[in-house]
Design a protein around this motif. Structure first.
Motif, short mmCIF file in Angstrom:
data_model
loop_
_atom_site.label_atom_id
_atom_site.label_comp_id
_atom_site.label_asym_id
_atom_site.label_seq_id
_atom_site.Cartn_x
_atom_site.Cartn_y
_atom_site.Cartn_z
N ARG B 11 -0.04 -1.42 -0.58
CA ARG B 11 -0.05 0.25 -0.15
C ARG B 11 0.67 0.83 0.13
O ARG B 11 2.02 1.21 0.85
CB ARG B 11 -0.97 0.23 0.86
CG ARG B 11 -2.01 -1.20 1.78
CD ARG B 11 -2.85 -1.60 -0.16
NE ARG B 11 -3.17 -0.09 -0.20
CZ ARG B 11 -4.78 0.31 0.46
NH1 ARG B 11 -5.47 -0.32 1.40
NH2 ARG B 11 -5.38 1.25 -0.23
N ARG B 13 0.34 4.85 -0.22
CA ARG B 13 -0.80 6.99 -0.64
C ARG B 13 0.78 8.45 -0.43
O ARG B 13 0.79 8.03 0.20
CB ARG B 13 -1.70 6.69 0.77
CG ARG B 13 -1.67 5.94 1.37
CD ARG B 13 -3.69 5.47 0.88
NE ARG B 13 -3.84 4.81 -0.19
CZ ARG B 13 -4.77 4.43 -1.03
NH1 ARG B 13 -5.91 5.32 -0.36
NH2 ARG B 13 -4.73 4.27 -1.66
N ASN B 40 -8.72 -8.49 -7.20
CA ASN B 40 -9.93 -8.34 -7.49
C ASN B 40 -11.15 -8.70 -6.94
O ASN B 40 -11.90 -7.17 -6.06
CB ASN B 40 -10.79 -8.23 -8.85
CG ASN B 40 -9.94 -7.96 -10.21
OD1 ASN B 40 -10.20 -6.69 -10.19
ND2 ASN B 40 -10.15 -8.54 -11.37
N LYS B 43 -10.25 -5.70 -3.76
CA LYS B 43 -11.01 -4.69 -4.36
C LYS B 43 -12.67 -4.55 -4.46
O LYS B 43 -13.91 -3.61 -3.93
CB LYS B 43 -10.78 -4.56 -5.89
CG LYS B 43 -11.46 -2.63 -6.67
CD LYS B 43 -10.16 -1.65 -6.70
CE LYS B 43 -10.59 -1.02 -7.37
NZ LYS B 43 -9.75 0.61 -6.82
N THR B 49 -10.17 0.60 -1.90
CA THR B 49 -9.13 1.60 -1.86
C THR B 49 -7.63 1.38 -2.38
O THR B 49 -7.14 1.78 -2.95
CB THR B 49 -8.43 2.25 -0.07
OG1 THR B 49 -8.16 1.37 0.39
CG2 THR B 49 -10.26 2.92 0.06
N LEU B 50 -7.59 0.38 -2.74
CA LEU B 50 -6.77 -0.45 -3.28
C LEU B 50 -6.74 -0.60 -5.39
O LEU B 50 -8.00 -0.85 -5.76
CB LEU B 50 -6.89 -1.88 -2.93
CG LEU B 50 -5.52 -3.07 -3.38
CD1 LEU B 50 -4.25 -2.06 -2.88
CD2 LEU B 50 -5.14 -4.32 -3.66
N SER B 51 -4.98 0.29 -5.96
CA SER B 51 -5.06 0.45 -6.86
C SER B 51 -4.00 -0.09 -7.67
O SER B 51 -3.29 -0.52 -7.04
CB SER B 51 -4.77 1.82 -7.11
OG SER B 51 -5.39 2.65 -5.68
N PHE B 52 -5.20 -0.43 -8.56
CA PHE B 52 -3.96 -1.91 -9.20
C PHE B 52 -4.63 -1.69 -10.60
O PHE B 52 -5.58 -1.57 -11.15
CB PHE B 52 -4.04 -2.75 -8.90
CG PHE B 52 -4.75 -3.38 -9.08
CD1 PHE B 52 -5.82 -3.40 -7.50
CD2 PHE B 52 -6.06 -4.85 -10.07
CE1 PHE B 52 -6.70 -4.28 -7.51
CE2 PHE B 52 -6.59 -5.20 -9.40
CZ PHE B 52 -7.82 -4.88 -8.72
N ARG B 53 -2.84 -1.88 -11.68
CA ARG B 53 -3.76 -1.68 -12.70
C ARG B 53 -4.18 -3.48 -13.80
O ARG B 53 -3.84 -3.79 -13.58
CB ARG B 53 -2.51 -0.59 -13.88
CG ARG B 53 -2.63 -0.48 -13.90
CD ARG B 53 -1.75 0.77 -15.09
NE ARG B 53 -1.53 2.29 -15.03
CZ ARG B 53 -0.41 2.34 -14.78
NH1 ARG B 53 0.87 1.40 -14.58
NH2 ARG B 53 -0.09 3.71 -14.92
N ARG B 100 0.97 5.10 -6.87
CA ARG B 100 0.00 4.78 -5.61
C ARG B 100 -0.20 3.47 -5.88
O ARG B 100 -0.17 2.57 -6.60
CB ARG B 100 -1.68 5.17 -6.14
CG ARG B 100 -2.61 4.55 -5.22
CD ARG B 100 -3.97 5.71 -5.86
NE ARG B 100 -5.18 5.24 -4.47
CZ ARG B 100 -5.43 6.23 -3.77
NH1 ARG B 100 -5.53 7.54 -3.97
NH2 ARG B 100 -6.20 6.35 -3.28
N ASP B 101 0.16 3.07 -4.48
CA ASP B 101 -0.57 0.98 -4.46
C ASP B 101 0.48 -0.01 -5.45
O ASP B 101 1.51 0.78 -5.32
CB ASP B 101 -2.19 0.82 -4.15
CG ASP B 101 -2.56 1.45 -3.18
OD1 ASP B 101 -1.80 1.94 -1.89
OD2 ASP B 101 -3.78 1.39 -3.30
N VAL B 103 0.27 0.45 -8.84
CA VAL B 103 0.48 1.48 -10.18
C VAL B 103 1.38 2.02 -9.99
O VAL B 103 2.05 3.22 -8.73
CB VAL B 103 -1.44 2.36 -10.12
CG1 VAL B 103 -0.38 3.30 -11.53
CG2 VAL B 103 -1.97 1.27 -9.95
#
Lengths: 116, 247, 135
Positions: B11, B13, B40, B43, B49-53, B100-101, B103
Motif C-alpha cells: 500500500r 498513498r 479483484n 477490491k 481503496t486498493l489501486s492496481f492496473r 499509488r499502491d 500502480v
C-alpha cells in the motif's frame, strides 16, 4: 540523445576477443602450472623444454596475444563491475584510466618479458 | 488444500507520509484463481481503496505486471495455488516510480519506445498502404519471437542495469528494434543504429539475462541485445575503417 | 500534466549496493563478472612464469618452489574455479551473439555452443601436449 559510440564498439570487440582466448587457454594453463605441477601430481617440464617452447616465435605471438587480449577483457568487465556493482558512476573517468591504463601497462610488461 | 490464502499487498498513498507498507488480506483460494483474481476480490469485497492496473486477464494487454513473491510476473497468469499455503507478497513492478499502491509510472518506457522506431521504415519512397510486401515463412521466422512482446515491462523490472542506470534504453525497446531490423520489409536498420549503438543503448547491457527469464511471452531480449552488439560492433568498425562506405 | 499531478509524490525505490545477494541468478552474474579479476591474475602469473624461465634454470626452479607454497596453490585453485566459470558461461552465451548459418538455415544454439566447447577441449589438449613434452 547520446551519440553512437565507436569507442564502446571497439572496447566490446576486444573484450569479446579476450573472452574467447582466455576461456580457451587460461583454464588448462592454470590447471597445469597452478595446481598439477605445484601439487606434484605430474612432474613439471624441464627448463630446457620450457625454453625451447617459449623461444619459439609462434609461442611468443600466441602468448602475447593471449596476455594483451585477456587484459583488455579484464579492463572492460572490471570497469562495468565498478560502475554498476559498486555504483561508482561519478568516477567514470578515473575508473576507465585505471582499467585501460592497467591493461596497457600490463601488455607492455608482457611484451618485454615474452620477447626479452 | 486450504480454502483461503493470505495476500500481503503493498500500500502506498502519495498524500500520506512515509514509504510503502504491506497490508494483509485473506482471500479465497480457488483452483482457477490467479493473483489478479485475488486482487479483484480484495477490491470488490474487502477494500475498495486498493489501486492496481489490469485489463484483459489473458496475458495480452500487458498491464497487470507486478512483483509476486519477489519475481516480476503478470498477475493474470500467476496462479494462487502455486503459492499455497501462502502468504503471497504482491508488490509493484521493481525499478519504476510508484504512483499509488501497485500502480507504477511508465512514462520513461513510453518515451523510450518510439525512439527506436518500432514500425516498418521504408526509404525507397513506397508508401506502405499502396504496395503489398511479400514475405516467406523463413523470413518471418527471423523476427517472429520478438514480435510477441506485449510491452508489459517485466523485463525492465527484472533488469538490474535499468535499476542502476535509468537512462538505459532497456530490454523491450532493443528487442522491438531488432524485431524490425530483422524484418525483410524494413529498411530502417541504420537509422536505429544511431539510437541503439550508444552508451545508454546496447553498450550499457552487461548480459545478466534476467529479462529473458522474466518475459511471459517467450521473447529473448537478452539474446537480441547480445546479437545486436556483434552487428553494431562490426558495422561501427566498418564505418570507422572505411568511412566512404558508411551510410 | 496538471499542477495537481505534478505535485503528486512518487515513491522511488533505491537500488541497494548489495542488490545482487538476494537472488541466485544475480549472484551468479556477479561471480561471472568477477572472474575477470582472476583472468588478470592468470596473465600476471603467466608472465612471471615466462620471466622466470627466461632468466635461467635456477630462477625457474625458484618459481616452481614459490608456486607450490600452500597459499599460492589455494589462490590458484580459486582462480582456476573462476576461469572455468568464465569459460563455461562464455561458451554457453556464445550462440546468443553469433548466428551461424548452414545453407541459409540458422544452426540450433546447442550446436554453436557445442562447437565452442569442442574447440575448448582441443585447445586444452594441444596446450597439455606441448607443455608435457609431446613437442
Amino acid at each position: 540523445m547520446a551519440k553512437r559510440s565507436s569507442s564502446e564498439a571497439v572496447a566490446w570487440l576486444l573484450f569479446s576477443a579476450g573472452g574467447v582466448v582466455s576461456a580457451l587457454l587460461a583454464p588448462i594453463l592454470l590447471l597445469l602450472f597452478g595446481v598439477i605441477f605445484p601439487l606434484g601430481v605430474l612432474a613439471p617440464p624441464e627448463h630446457a623444454h620450457m625454453e625451447a617452447v617459449l623461444r619459439h616465435p609462434l609461442t611468443q605471438v600466441v602468448l602475447l596475444g593471449l596476455c594483451v587480449l585477456s587484459l583488455l577483457h579484464w579492463a572492460h568487465r572490471f570497469r562495468y563491475a565498478l560502475h554498476e556493482g559498486l555504483q561508482l558512476k561519478r568516477l567514470r573517468a578515473p575508473i576507465n584510466l585505471l582499467c585501460y591504463g592497467g591493461a596497457i601497462a600490463g601488455s607492455l610488461w608482457a611484451a618485454v618479458v615474452v620477447f626479452g | 488444500m486450504p480454502d483461503t490464502i493470505t495476500l500481503q499487498v503493498t500500500r502506498y498513498r502519495p498524500d500520506a507520509d512515509g514509504p510503502p507498507t504491506l497490508q494483509e488480506y485473506v482471500v479465497p483460494l480457488r483452483e482457477e484463481w490467479a493473483v489478479l483474481d485475488g486482487l479483484n476480490y480484495i477490491k470488490d469485497q474487502l477494500d475498495g481503496t486498493l489501486s492496481f492496473r489490469w485489463s484483459c486477464r489473458m496475458g495480452i494487454c500487458g498491464s497487470c505486471g507486478m512483483t509476486v513473491n519477489g519475481d516480476p510476473a503478470l498477475t493474470c497468469g500467476t496462479f494462487l495455488t502455486d503459492y499455497a499455503p501462502g502468504p503471497v507478497r504482491v508488490e509493484p513492478l521493481a525499478n519504476f516510480p510508484v504512483i499509488r499502491d501497485l500502480v507504477v509510472e511508465i512514462d520513461d518506457f513510453m518515451r523510450k519506445l518510439p525512439e527506436v522506431k518500432p514500425w516498418l521504415v521504408r526509404e525507397d519512397g513506397e508508401a506502405l498502404d499502396d504496395v503489398e510486401f511479400l514475405q516467406t515463412p523463413a523470413e518471418m521466422d527471423e523476427y517472429k519471437q520478438y514480435s510477441m512482446c506485449i510491452n508489459c515491462m517485466l523485463c525492465y523490472a527484472a533488469c538490474p542495469v535499468y535499476g542502476l542506470e535509468p537512462d538505459f534504453l532497456g530490454p523491450a525497446a532493443i528487442a522491438l528494434a531488432q524485431r524490425y531490423n530483422l524484418d525483410s520489409r524494413d529498411q530502417g536498420a541504420h537509422q536505429r543504429l544511431d539510437v541503439l549503438a550508444t552508451a545508454e543503448g546496447i553498450w550499457a547491457c552487461t548480459y545478466v539475462g534476467e529479462c529473458t527469464t522474466a518475459c511471459p511471452k517467450g521473447v529473448d531480449p537478452a539474446g537480441a541485445i547480445q546479437r545486436y552488439k556483434l552487428t553494431a560492433a562490426t558495422r561501427t568498425l566498418r564505418s570507422f575503417l572505411m568511412p566512404w562506405r558508411a551510410r | 500534466m496538471t499542477a495537481n499531478q505534478a505535485d503528486v509524490r512518487r515513491y522511488r525505490p533505491r537500488t541497494s549496493v548489495f542488490w545482487w545477494v538476494h537472488r541466485r541468478s544475480y549472484l551468479l552474474f556477479v561471480l561471472r563478472e568477477l572472474s575477470c579479476v582472476f583472468v588478470a591474475w592468470f596473465v600476471v602469473y603467466l608472465v612471471l612464469l615466462v620471466a622466470a624461465a627466461h632468466r635461467g634454470s635456477d630462477s625457474y626452479q625458484q618459481f616452481l618452489e614459490w608456486s607450490s607454497r600452500p597459499w599460492m596453490v589455494v589462490l590458484n585453485l580459486v582462480a582456476l574455479a573462476f576461469v572455468v566459470l568464465h569459460a563455461i558461461t562464455w561458451f554457453t552465451l556464445a550462440p546468443k551473439a553469433m548466428v551461424v548459418r548452414l545453407q541459409g538455415r540458422p544452426l540450433p544454439a546447442r550446436m554453436v555452443a557445442g562447437g565452442h566447447f569442442a574447440a575448448w577441449a582441443v585447445a586444452s589438449a594441444v596446450v597439455a601436449w606441448i607443455v608435457l613434452g609431446g613437442w
